[in-house]
Motif scaffolding. Structure first.
Motif, PDB file in Angstrom:
ATOM      1  N   TRP A   1       7.016  10.134  10.662  1.00  0.00           N
ATOM      2  CA  TRP A   1       7.501  10.196   9.277  1.00  0.00           C
ATOM      3  C   TRP A   1       6.765  11.335   8.604  1.00  0.00           C
ATOM      4  O   TRP A   1       5.543  11.315   8.493  1.00  0.00           O
ATOM      5  CB  TRP A   1       7.147   8.868   8.599  1.00  0.00           C
ATOM      6  CG  TRP A   1       7.777   8.579   7.284  1.00  0.00           C
ATOM      7  CD1 TRP A   1       8.838   7.759   7.063  1.00  0.00           C
ATOM      8  CD2 TRP A   1       7.354   9.028   5.993  1.00  0.00           C
ATOM      9  NE1 TRP A   1       9.106   7.671   5.729  1.00  0.00           N
ATOM     10  CE2 TRP A   1       8.204   8.442   5.036  1.00  0.00           C
ATOM     11  CE3 TRP A   1       6.343   9.860   5.539  1.00  0.00           C
ATOM     12  CZ2 TRP A   1       8.082   8.671   3.672  1.00  0.00           C
ATOM     13  CZ3 TRP A   1       6.213  10.093   4.175  1.00  0.00           C
ATOM     14  CH2 TRP A   1       7.082   9.497   3.264  1.00  0.00           C
TER      15      TRP A   1
ATOM     16  N   ARG B   1      -6.157   8.848  11.950  1.00  0.00           N
ATOM     17  CA  ARG B   1      -5.620   7.565  12.395  1.00  0.00           C
ATOM     18  C   ARG B   1      -6.540   6.963  13.439  1.00  0.00           C
ATOM     19  O   ARG B   1      -7.157   7.645  14.223  1.00  0.00           O
ATOM     20  CB  ARG B   1      -4.251   7.793  13.038  1.00  0.00           C
ATOM     21  CG  ARG B   1      -3.223   8.141  12.030  1.00  0.00           C
ATOM     22  CD  ARG B   1      -1.918   8.458  12.681  1.00  0.00           C
ATOM     23  NE  ARG B   1      -1.107   9.148  11.715  1.00  0.00           N
ATOM     24  CZ  ARG B   1      -0.212   8.565  10.942  1.00  0.00           C
ATOM     25  NH1 ARG B   1       0.016   7.284  11.056  1.00  0.00           N
ATOM     26  NH2 ARG B   1       0.474   9.264  10.071  1.00  0.00           N
TER      27      ARG B   1
ATOM     28  N   ASP C   1      -4.289  15.019  10.668  1.00  0.00           N
ATOM     29  CA  ASP C   1      -3.704  13.697  10.479  1.00  0.00           C
ATOM     30  C   ASP C   1      -4.046  12.780  11.646  1.00  0.00           C
ATOM     31  O   ASP C   1      -4.354  11.612  11.471  1.00  0.00           O
ATOM     32  CB  ASP C   1      -2.190  13.827  10.345  1.00  0.00           C
ATOM     33  CG  ASP C   1      -1.517  12.468  10.322  1.00  0.00           C
ATOM     34  OD1 ASP C   1      -0.950  12.056  11.347  1.00  0.00           O
ATOM     35  OD2 ASP C   1      -1.585  11.818   9.267  1.00  0.00           O
TER      36      ASP C   1
ATOM     37  N   VAL D   1      10.846   3.444   3.829  1.00  0.00           N
ATOM     38  CA  VAL D   1      10.428   2.680   4.991  1.00  0.00           C
ATOM     39  C   VAL D   1      11.694   2.128   5.646  1.00  0.00           C
ATOM     40  O   VAL D   1      12.705   1.934   4.968  1.00  0.00           O
ATOM     41  CB  VAL D   1       9.483   1.527   4.591  1.00  0.00           C
ATOM     42  CG1 VAL D   1       8.179   2.083   4.089  1.00  0.00           C
ATOM     43  CG2 VAL D   1      10.118   0.653   3.551  1.00  0.00           C
TER      44      VAL D   1
ATOM     45  N   GLY E   1       3.408   9.988   6.847  1.00  0.00           N
ATOM     46  CA  GLY E   1       3.445   8.623   6.350  1.00  0.00           C
ATOM     47  C   GLY E   1       2.670   7.692   7.250  1.00  0.00           C
ATOM     48  O   GLY E   1       2.079   8.114   8.234  1.00  0.00           O
ATOM     49  N   PRO E   2       2.658   6.412   6.906  1.00  0.00           N
ATOM     50  CA  PRO E   2       1.897   5.454   7.713  1.00  0.00           C
ATOM     51  C   PRO E   2       2.458   5.312   9.128  1.00  0.00           C
ATOM     52  O   PRO E   2       1.696   5.148  10.077  1.00  0.00           O
ATOM     53  CB  PRO E   2       2.047   4.149   6.941  1.00  0.00           C
ATOM     54  CG  PRO E   2       3.224   4.336   6.060  1.00  0.00           C
ATOM     55  CD  PRO E   2       3.311   5.791   5.767  1.00  0.00           C
ATOM     56  N   GLU E   3       3.781   5.414   9.265  1.00  0.00           N
ATOM     57  CA  GLU E   3       4.373   5.307  10.590  1.00  0.00           C
ATOM     58  C   GLU E   3       4.328   6.661  11.283  1.00  0.00           C
ATOM     59  O   GLU E   3       4.388   7.690  10.630  1.00  0.00           O
ATOM     60  CB  GLU E   3       5.844   4.894  10.469  1.00  0.00           C
ATOM     61  CG  GLU E   3       6.061   3.547   9.836  1.00  0.00           C
ATOM     62  CD  GLU E   3       5.666   2.442  10.782  1.00  0.00           C
ATOM     63  OE1 GLU E   3       5.075   1.476  10.332  1.00  0.00           O
ATOM     64  OE2 GLU E   3       5.937   2.585  11.985  1.00  0.00           O
TER      65      GLU E   3
ATOM     66  N   LEU F   1       0.802  -1.222   0.000  1.00  0.00           N
ATOM     67  CA  LEU F   1       0.000   0.000   0.000  1.00  0.00           C
ATOM     68  C   LEU F   1       0.829   1.264   0.000  1.00  0.00           C
ATOM     69  O   LEU F   1       0.343   2.315  -0.355  1.00  0.00           O
ATOM     70  CB  LEU F   1      -0.886   0.028   1.243  1.00  0.00           C
ATOM     71  CG  LEU F   1      -2.003  -1.000   1.268  1.00  0.00           C
ATOM     72  CD1 LEU F   1      -2.666  -0.953   2.634  1.00  0.00           C
ATOM     73  CD2 LEU F   1      -3.014  -0.702   0.197  1.00  0.00           C
ATOM     74  N   TYR F   2       2.085   1.176   0.450  1.00  0.00           N
ATOM     75  CA  TYR F   2       2.868   2.401   0.588  1.00  0.00           C
ATOM     76  C   TYR F   2       4.147   2.304  -0.217  1.00  0.00           C
ATOM     77  O   TYR F   2       4.729   1.240  -0.324  1.00  0.00           O
ATOM     78  CB  TYR F   2       3.207   2.651   2.065  1.00  0.00           C
ATOM     79  CG  TYR F   2       1.979   2.841   2.895  1.00  0.00           C
ATOM     80  CD1 TYR F   2       1.500   1.819   3.705  1.00  0.00           C
ATOM     81  CD2 TYR F   2       1.276   4.039   2.838  1.00  0.00           C
ATOM     82  CE1 TYR F   2       0.364   2.000   4.446  1.00  0.00           C
ATOM     83  CE2 TYR F   2       0.139   4.212   3.578  1.00  0.00           C
ATOM     84  CZ  TYR F   2      -0.322   3.191   4.379  1.00  0.00           C
ATOM     85  OH  TYR F   2      -1.449   3.368   5.110  1.00  0.00           O
TER      86      TYR F   2
END
Lengths: 221, 282
Positions: B45, B277, B273, A95, B40-42, A21-22
């Motif tokens: 980030w 989440r 953001d 990542v 970002g997802p994390e 997905l990323y």
């Protein structure tokens, strides 16, 4: 898989790619540009690859990945077209990558290809797409299974793994295409001859990889 | 190969335009480029876009034994090496002057001005503290990498959440983010950096947030780091044409106003953001 073009302002081409997905990698390419006298080659261009992890300074893993990428890219780029120039790739991980797995190597190769396509200034022999394949021991029956993605529950059954890179060129129509496997690091994850790899196994894995790489190529187009 | 830009016609055009009070990209003299923050997802980030200049920042935390001379404080280290991705003029392993300025300024803004409360990073005095590692990657240099890098660093620190830690006696238990919600870092204040470029022709007023061409042709740069409460933390002017005190005061006033605006933008983006989440706090 996810891919996008970035348009970074000071380089010739850039792209992001990731399985999943990323985006996992962002690659930029500048070329053909001026080269240092020490690394100049009189009849072909020089390719320079920098791999930078997200955290920490680049170490041996990055160097290993850079060497692999250089080898693969030398087959993709027509080196004789621009002698005494430099083609510079910078691969930035987006990542955290504590160790460079085969899937990440495949993602890096695809990312470099995308950025070459984005730049348009470097003559290419074809498009290289890469995928990583795993071989799992069969649940029941004798034929081992080849899969493209490794899921958590299949890890105990893992026997062999590797990344295959294919060069695609000359597609006459959308059904027929010419592709040749130009690089692989298919290896067994066990030591000992019980579950070793042999030639038939390599051929089977390569066929599975070819169709998966074709999907990546379609997506790129 | 062609000689490096800027060429003489570009230089003359820029100076004559600036003398008439016009900037080449149509901005006002004290207007910054639009700021975009992507998370970002994390957690921790963030990618910061200041016009075409892009910087990626990421925060990592791990536990270490503290140095004996400071047993009650955590450790923060910043890694910011510019790769040839930002521009093919940068070479790996040979820091250019700009890179050294950025490293030193990031150090002053994030470490020495005490943005992060280091004592809150202590887990067990003398034995375990958090080591925060901030990685700053410059992806594209279209002028004013310094402001972009500082902003990305501060926003990444604000965005980051560290795992919850429980200390019972001498025993330290680190809770996984899925079992207990991670907690944010305690920051004393938010610092924002503003860079002004001024030119050797003193009739041209300083410009805020120089783009690539203005930065190449500048006669000097002055950077001011301050927070939204009108407190100056860092004023850096390394070389360049001398400035009048009145000019410096005017620049500081502009920076104060911009800091307030930027603070509003950053807080609203972080809030947006965070709402996106799914974090359950039990």
């Amino acid at each position: 898989l996810i891919l996008s073009f970035d348009s970074l302002s000071r380089v010739d081409g850039s792209a992001r790619f990731g399985f999943g997905l990323y985006p996992q990698y962002l690659t930029s390419i500048s070329g053909p540009i001026e080269v240092r006298l020490a690394s100049e080659q009189p009849s072909q261009s020089t390719i320079e690859v920098h791999v930078r992890p997200l955290t920490n300074v680049p170490g041996t893993e990055s160097k290993k990945a850079a060497v692999i990428l250089k080898e693969v890219l030398q087959m993709e780029v027509i080196m004789e077209a621009n002698p005494r120039t430099l083609i510079q790739f910078v691969v930035q991980a987006l990542v955290p990558t504590p160790n460079v797995t085969d899937e990440l190597v495949a993602a890096m190769i695809n990312c470099c290809t995308l950025s070459l396509l984005n730049a348009g200034s470097v003559p290419m022999r074809g498009v290289i797409c890469a995928v990583s394949i795993v071989r799992l021991s069969p649940v029941k029956g004798e034929i081992p299974i080849y899969k493209v993605h490794l899921t958590e529950e299949s890890i105990p059954r893992l026997e062999a793994t590797g990344c295959f890179a294919f060069l695609f060129s000359d597609s006459v129509s959308s059904n027929t295409y010419a592709s040749s496997c130009i690089w692989t690091n298919w290896h067994s994850s066990y030591s000992g001859s019980a579950k070793a790899v042999d030639e038939d196994d390599l051929v089977r894995a390569r066929d599975v990889a070819r169709s998966a790489a074709r999907e990546v190529w379609d997506r790129m187009k | 190969m062609r000689p490096p830009s800027p060429s003489i016609p570009e230089k003359e055009f820029l100076f004559s335009a600036l003398k008439q009070g016009l900037r080449l990209d149509g901005r006002e003299f004290f207007e910054t480029r639009p700021v975009t923050l992507t998370f970002g997802p994390e957690l921790g980030w963030v990618e910061c876009f200041l016009g075409q200049t892009r910087v990626l920042a990421q925060v990592d935390a791990k536990m270490i034994k503290p140095p004996p001379e400071r047993p009650f404080e955590g450790v923060i280290s910043i890694h910011s090496e510019i790769s040839p991705m930002a521009s093919s003029e940068f070479e790996l392993g040979r820091p250019s002057e700009e890179e050294v300025t950025i490293t030193r300024m990031l150090d002053k803004v994030i470490r020495r001005s005490d943005v992060v409360d280091k004592e809150s990073l202590c887990i067990l005095a003398g034995q375990r503290v958090w080591h925060l590692r901030l990685n700053v990657h410059c992806l594209s240099d279209s002028g004013n990498l310094l402001d972009c890098a500082c902003l990305a660093g501060i926003v990444a620190l604000k965005h980051f959440r560290r795992p919850d830690v429980e200390v019972i006696g001498e025993e330290v238990t680190v809770h996984h983010p899925t079992s207990r919600a991670p907690i944010p870092l305690s920051l004393h204040h938010n610092l924002y950096c503003f860079t002004f470029a001024f030119f050797s022709d003193t009739s041209i007023h300083p410009v805020l947030d120089p783009n690539h061409l203005e930065q190449r042709l500048n006669g000097g740069l002055i950077s001011i780091a301050l927070n939204a409460h009108r407190e100056l933390c860092v004023v850096q002017k390394s070389g360049g044409v001398p400035l009048e005190p009145a000019d410096v005061l005017r620049i500081v006033n502009v920076a104060v106003q911009k800091a307030k605006d930027l603070d509003v933008i950053v807080e609203s983006r972080l809030r947006e953001d965070w709402e996106g989440r799914k974090v359950e706090v039990r």
